[in-house]
Design an enzyme around this catalytic site. Structure first.
Site, short mmCIF file in Angstrom:
data_model
loop_
_atom_site.label_atom_id
_atom_site.label_comp_id
_atom_site.label_asym_id
_atom_site.label_seq_id
_atom_site.Cartn_x
_atom_site.Cartn_y
_atom_site.Cartn_z
N GLY A 10 0.85 -1.20 0.00
CA GLY A 10 0.00 0.00 0.00
C GLY A 10 0.88 1.24 0.00
N GLU A 103 5.69 -5.18 5.76
CA GLU A 103 6.11 -6.53 6.13
C GLU A 103 6.14 -7.48 4.93
OE1 GLU A 103 3.37 -8.75 8.53
OE2 GLU A 103 1.70 -7.41 8.08
N ASP A 127 0.44 1.95 9.08
CA ASP A 127 -0.05 1.18 10.23
C ASP A 127 0.93 1.19 11.41
OD1 ASP A 127 -2.05 0.52 8.44
OD2 ASP A 127 -1.28 -1.49 8.01
N MET A 169 -7.87 3.26 9.54
CA MET A 169 -7.12 2.09 9.04
C MET A 169 -6.18 1.56 10.12
SD MET A 169 -6.08 2.72 5.10
CE MET A 169 -7.19 2.29 3.78
N ARG A 171 -5.14 -2.07 9.84
CA ARG A 171 -5.18 -3.52 9.71
C ARG A 171 -5.29 -4.16 11.10
NH1 ARG A 171 -4.19 -6.07 4.83
NH2 ARG A 171 -2.60 -4.79 3.93
N ARG A 265 -23.92 7.87 13.65
CA ARG A 265 -23.45 7.86 12.26
C ARG A 265 -21.98 7.43 12.22
NH1 ARG A 265 -28.18 9.19 11.59
NH2 ARG A 265 -28.94 10.96 10.37
N HIS A 271 -8.90 5.50 2.46
CA HIS A 271 -7.64 5.85 1.80
C HIS A 271 -7.28 7.32 1.90
CE1 HIS A 271 -8.44 1.85 0.24
NE2 HIS A 271 -7.14 1.77 0.06
O1 F6P Z 1 -1.30 -1.58 5.31
C1 F6P Z 1 -1.75 -0.31 4.96
C2 F6P Z 1 -3.23 -0.29 4.75
O2 F6P Z 1 -3.60 1.03 4.41
C3 F6P Z 1 -4.06 -0.85 5.91
O3 F6P Z 1 -4.22 0.09 6.93
C4 F6P Z 1 -5.34 -1.20 5.20
O4 F6P Z 1 -6.05 -2.24 5.86
C5 F6P Z 1 -4.85 -1.69 3.86
O5 F6P Z 1 -3.58 -1.12 3.65
C6 F6P Z 1 -5.76 -1.33 2.71
O6 F6P Z 1 -5.26 -1.94 1.57
P1 F6P Z 1 -5.76 -1.61 0.09
O7 F6P Z 1 -5.22 -0.25 -0.28
O8 F6P Z 1 -5.17 -2.69 -0.73
O9 F6P Z 1 -7.25 -1.59 0.13
#
Ligand code: F6P
Length: 324
Positions: A10, A103, A127, A169, A171, A265, A271
């Site tokens: 990402g 990673e 993250d 975000m 993960r 809400r 992103h």
């Molecule tokens: O690892 C970075 C991250 O932005 C996470 O926080 C998120 O879960 C994931 O990538 C989203 O991935 P993608 O851009 O493939 O939807």
């Protein structure tokens, strides 16, 4: 010396600052040549390159994203992938590779190193979940975006006396939620590392309403209740086996409305946290990591990842173990 550079996984604010630092020092101090690989590991896998010189990195310090493009291509899963990468690197005369990633990307870098490729890794992810480095660049920018969003949610929540939930975000790591929640004064912060009790969350929300406050909840996309499964957006997995997360914010809003009778809400930052210009902290960190990475290449110190430890930029054995 010819050095290849790629960005995988990402994207994240600060990637361009690393590329710029690597190329500028590499060209101007060491007299190296560079080859940019497009779209993460897909670049060396397919021999897809882009010119990378001082001119190409002019003006990119404040730019989000990556001028090289990124992808979640996993060459280890491709039949003969490692051999193809080795052949392409040899064909292009690339002596060393700088892989900038999280990673997954660094796990591939480690594997390639064990199979004779000269690689140096640079950690990145919003993250902040890589061990051996205290912070990853991109995290500070993502937190600042989250804090601005929650500051705004506070005023509209008060006006309408609603519960507002902000899903961020991260993960399986709660760093973004924790820092956003602390810095923006959220009433409830929910992180994946600590499964939450929905009864307690609702109780707390009700008590906030009684004292005439509008409760604000910051929830990490990977957070989940004690008695349930993690909320998944789809069952879809990427090349590294990660499921797509998301949806916990709306689920919480529905539950709170149902149980309290008050309006709730959800806002999903998604992103937005990864896009746009990096913070000053991330630009400095990314630049320092880039400078150390090209120094490692000069020293022939391969199979290492550059990292922030305390206030120092150091080199450590490459890792892919996530920090919990
Ligand atoms: O690892 C970075 C991250 O932005 C996470 O926080 C998120 O879960 C994931 O990538 C989203 O991935 P993608 O851009 O493939 O939807």
């Amino acid at each position: 010396m010819r050095v290849g550079v790629l960005t995988g996984g990402g994207d994240c604010p600060g990637l361009n600052a690393v590329i710029r630092a690597v190329v500028r020092k590499g060209v101007q101090v060491f007299g190296y040549e560079f080859v940019g690989f497009r779209a993460g590991w897909r670049g060396p896998l397919e021999g897809d390159t882009v010119a990378l010189d001082v001119q190409a990195v002019r003006g990119i310090l404040p730019r989000g994203g990556t001028i090289l493009g990124s992808s979640r291509t996993n060459p280890i899963k491709v039949e003969g992938g490692v051999e193809r990468i080795k052949d392409n690197l040899a064909g292009l005369g690339v002596d060393a590779l700088i892989a900038i990633g999280g990673e997954d990307t660094l796990g591939v870098a480690r594997e390639l190193h064990s199979r004779g490729v000269h690689v140096v890794g640079v950690p990145k992810t919003i993250d902040n979940d890589l061990n051996a480095t205290d912070y990853t660049f991109g995290f500070d920018t993502a937190v600042n975006i989250g804090v601005e969003a929650v500051d705004r949610l506070h005023t509209t929540a008060e006006s309408h006396h609603r519960a507002l939930i902000c899903e961020v975000m991260g993960r399986h790591a709660g760093w973004i939620a924790l820092h956003v929640g602390m810095a923006a004064g959220a009433n409830v912060i929910l992180i994946p590392e600590r499964p939450f009790d929905i009864d307690k969350v609702v109780e707390y929300v009700e008590s906030r309403f009684k004292t005439r406050y509008a409760p604000i909840i910051v929830v990490s996309e990977g957070a989940h209740p004690i008695d349930g499964q993690m909320q998944l957006q789809t069952g879809e997995r990427d090349a590294f086996g990660h499921v797509r997360l998301g949806g916990i914010g709306q689920r919480l809003a529905d539950e709170i409305e149902k149980r309290t009778g008050k309006e709730a809400r959800a806002t999903v930052l998604g992103h937005i946290q990864r896009g746009g210009t990096p913070s000053a902290f991330d630009r400095v960190l990314a630049t320092r990591l880039g400078l150390q990475a090209i120094d490692a290449v000069r020293d022939g110190d391969y199979g290492k990842m550059v990292a922030l430890q305390g206030t120092d930029i150091v080199r450590v054995a490459s890792t892919r173990r996530p920090r919990s």
